[in-house]
Design a protein around this motif. Structure first.
Motif, PDB file in Angstrom:
ATOM      1  N   GLY A 167     -59.857 -47.424  46.690  1.00  0.00           N
ATOM      2  CA  GLY A 167     -58.999 -46.321  46.310  1.00  0.00           C
ATOM      3  C   GLY A 167     -58.899 -45.266  47.399  1.00  0.00           C
ATOM      4  O   GLY A 167     -59.878 -44.966  48.084  1.00  0.00           O
ATOM      5  N   HIS A 168     -57.695 -44.710  47.560  1.00  0.00           N
ATOM      6  CA  HIS A 168     -57.445 -43.624  48.511  1.00  0.00           C
ATOM      7  C   HIS A 168     -56.911 -42.450  47.697  1.00  0.00           C
ATOM      8  O   HIS A 168     -55.841 -42.536  47.087  1.00  0.00           O
ATOM      9  CB  HIS A 168     -56.419 -44.082  49.548  1.00  0.00           C
ATOM     10  CG  HIS A 168     -56.178 -43.110  50.661  1.00  0.00           C
ATOM     11  ND1 HIS A 168     -55.442 -41.946  50.492  1.00  0.00           N
ATOM     12  CD2 HIS A 168     -56.569 -43.117  51.972  1.00  0.00           C
ATOM     13  CE1 HIS A 168     -55.391 -41.295  51.642  1.00  0.00           C
ATOM     14  NE2 HIS A 168     -56.062 -41.987  52.557  1.00  0.00           N
ATOM     15  N   LEU A 169     -57.662 -41.337  47.661  1.00  0.00           N
ATOM     16  CA  LEU A 169     -57.327 -40.233  46.768  1.00  0.00           C
ATOM     17  C   LEU A 169     -56.162 -39.386  47.241  1.00  0.00           C
ATOM     18  O   LEU A 169     -55.703 -38.500  46.504  1.00  0.00           O
ATOM     19  CB  LEU A 169     -58.560 -39.336  46.554  1.00  0.00           C
ATOM     20  CG  LEU A 169     -59.761 -40.011  45.877  1.00  0.00           C
ATOM     21  CD1 LEU A 169     -60.869 -38.985  45.624  1.00  0.00           C
ATOM     22  CD2 LEU A 169     -59.370 -40.706  44.578  1.00  0.00           C
ATOM     23  N   PRO A 193     -60.914 -36.900  50.302  1.00  0.00           N
ATOM     24  CA  PRO A 193     -60.739 -35.724  51.160  1.00  0.00           C
ATOM     25  C   PRO A 193     -61.830 -34.703  50.889  1.00  0.00           C
ATOM     26  O   PRO A 193     -62.067 -34.326  49.743  1.00  0.00           O
ATOM     27  CB  PRO A 193     -59.359 -35.192  50.735  1.00  0.00           C
ATOM     28  CG  PRO A 193     -59.201 -35.639  49.320  1.00  0.00           C
ATOM     29  CD  PRO A 193     -59.913 -36.953  49.216  1.00  0.00           C
ATOM     30  N   VAL A 194     -62.487 -34.248  51.945  1.00  0.00           N
ATOM     31  CA  VAL A 194     -63.646 -33.353  51.775  1.00  0.00           C
ATOM     32  C   VAL A 194     -63.485 -32.084  52.600  1.00  0.00           C
ATOM     33  O   VAL A 194     -64.472 -31.511  53.069  1.00  0.00           O
ATOM     34  CB  VAL A 194     -64.967 -34.090  52.118  1.00  0.00           C
ATOM     35  CG1 VAL A 194     -65.177 -35.282  51.205  1.00  0.00           C
ATOM     36  CG2 VAL A 194     -65.001 -34.535  53.578  1.00  0.00           C
ATOM     37  N   ASP A 195     -62.231 -31.609  52.751  1.00  0.00           N
ATOM     38  CA  ASP A 195     -62.002 -30.378  53.510  1.00  0.00           C
ATOM     39  C   ASP A 195     -62.488 -29.146  52.771  1.00  0.00           C
ATOM     40  O   ASP A 195     -62.763 -28.112  53.374  1.00  0.00           O
ATOM     41  CB  ASP A 195     -60.511 -30.231  53.802  1.00  0.00           C
ATOM     42  CG  ASP A 195     -59.683 -30.248  52.523  1.00  0.00           C
ATOM     43  OD1 ASP A 195     -59.381 -29.168  51.993  1.00  0.00           O
ATOM     44  OD2 ASP A 195     -59.344 -31.348  52.052  1.00  0.00           O
ATOM     45  N   GLY A 196     -62.579 -29.229  51.429  1.00  0.00           N
ATOM     46  CA  GLY A 196     -63.167 -28.141  50.661  1.00  0.00           C
ATOM     47  C   GLY A 196     -62.224 -27.019  50.283  1.00  0.00           C
ATOM     48  O   GLY A 196     -62.673 -26.009  49.743  1.00  0.00           O
ATOM     49  N   GLY A 197     -60.912 -27.171  50.525  1.00  0.00           N
ATOM     50  CA  GLY A 197     -60.011 -26.080  50.193  1.00  0.00           C
ATOM     51  C   GLY A 197     -58.559 -26.479  50.138  1.00  0.00           C
ATOM     52  O   GLY A 197     -57.858 -26.190  49.171  1.00  0.00           O
ATOM     53  N   MET A 198     -58.063 -27.158  51.170  1.00  0.00           N
ATOM     54  CA  MET A 198     -56.659 -27.566  51.176  1.00  0.00           C
ATOM     55  C   MET A 198     -56.388 -28.602  50.093  1.00  0.00           C
ATOM     56  O   MET A 198     -55.281 -28.662  49.550  1.00  0.00           O
ATOM     57  CB  MET A 198     -56.252 -28.100  52.542  1.00  0.00           C
ATOM     58  CG  MET A 198     -56.282 -27.062  53.649  1.00  0.00           C
ATOM     59  SD  MET A 198     -55.569 -27.671  55.186  1.00  0.00           S
ATOM     60  CE  MET A 198     -53.836 -27.788  54.742  1.00  0.00           C
TER      61      MET A 198
END
Length: 273
Positions: A167-169, A193-198
């Motif tokens: 899976g690709h979130l 995705p683990v950018d934490g904001g965007m």
């Protein structure tokens, strides 16, 4: 022991036998057969052993997923696929930001799967069966660039290949609903995705991944080592962290780790010489 097994997969090589049917996966959602599909291009890349899949981190949220039969899939396709010239068989895209899609994909790409509908908030449904690979999607909402919410503007894409569910979130902006989790099904591997904001804040993303309980989590969409390290620290109680220090892993269903693992891949441009 399971960490050694995963790392050892990087060294596997062997002959390829073209496959006409997909190894049954344990994903709950299946597509009807789609007759008449042909592959117009096979990239001359590394040989993928039978019953395995290659996952190559290109950059940002783009991965090259390759089957033993030679199918090439690029996620969150922007037109950039790294240093190897090729025409992918399938590309998926999301449009939260221009770094996740292109308005001008090569017209020779047989299957261009956009993660949003023709009209704002319409969403889209994909069920693409190419024999050894099934590609499907689950729509989620995103924050629109105008400041509101675009319903069903993002897609979580799921790839059933070599008996694995990958899976690709995408550009996930909210905790999926129970119905969306049910539609996603069981994932062996998830790109998060683990950018934490965007996308999602890290506590919510961690909650999503704890609920999915995938065997392998591959962090993506991180803009600095700082946010990546915050994510890894937050996941360390339940997941073992493996620093692959390479862009590529090769996975086989019967060699998956028995406990959840985070595998940190490094795109070529981030690797030290």
């Amino acid at each position: 022991m399971f960490v050694r097994l995963i790392i050892a997969l990087l060294l596997v090589s062997g002959p390829v036998a073209a496959q006409s049917t997909r190894t049954p996966s344990h994903c709950h959602a299946l597509a009807d057969a789609t007759p008449g599909l042909e592959y117009i291009h096979r990239a001359s890349l590394r040989t993928v052993p039978e019953e395995t899949v290659d996952i190559h981190y290109i950059s940002h949220a783009s991965f090259l997923i390759r089957s033993a039969g030679g199918l090439n899939i690029v996620t969150d396709f922007t037109g950039f696929i790294g240093s190897t010239p090729m025409i992918p068989d399938v590309v998926t895209m999301n449009h939260a930001h221009e770094s996740h899609w292109t308005a001008f994909p090569d017209p020779e790409i047989p299957h261009v799967l956009r993660g949003w509908g023709e009209s704002f908030g319409e969403g889209v449904t994909h069920r693409l069966d190419l024999g050894e690979v099934l590609v499907r999607n689950v729509s989620t909402d995103i924050r629109s660039q105008a400041g509101g919410v675009e319903e069903d503007g993002n897609s979580i894409f799921v790839f059933e290949i070599a008996g694995l569910c990958i899976g690709h979130l995408g550009h996930l902006h909210h905790m999926p609903s129970d119905e969306q989790f049910a539609a996603i099904g069981r994932l062996d591997v998830v790109m998060a995705p683990v950018d934490g904001g965007m996308t999602l804040d890290l506590p919510t993303m961690i909650s999503v991944l704890e609920r999915l309980r995938s065997r392998i989590v591959i962090p993506m969409h991180w803009f600095s080592g700082y946010t990546l390290d915050l994510f890894l620290d937050g996941m360390s109680d339940a997941f073992t962290v493996v620093q692959v220090e390479a862009p590529l892993i090769n996975l086989r269903r019967d060699a998956l780790p028995s406990q959840p693992v985070i595998m940190v891949l490094r795109p070529d441009y981030l690797r030290a010489d």
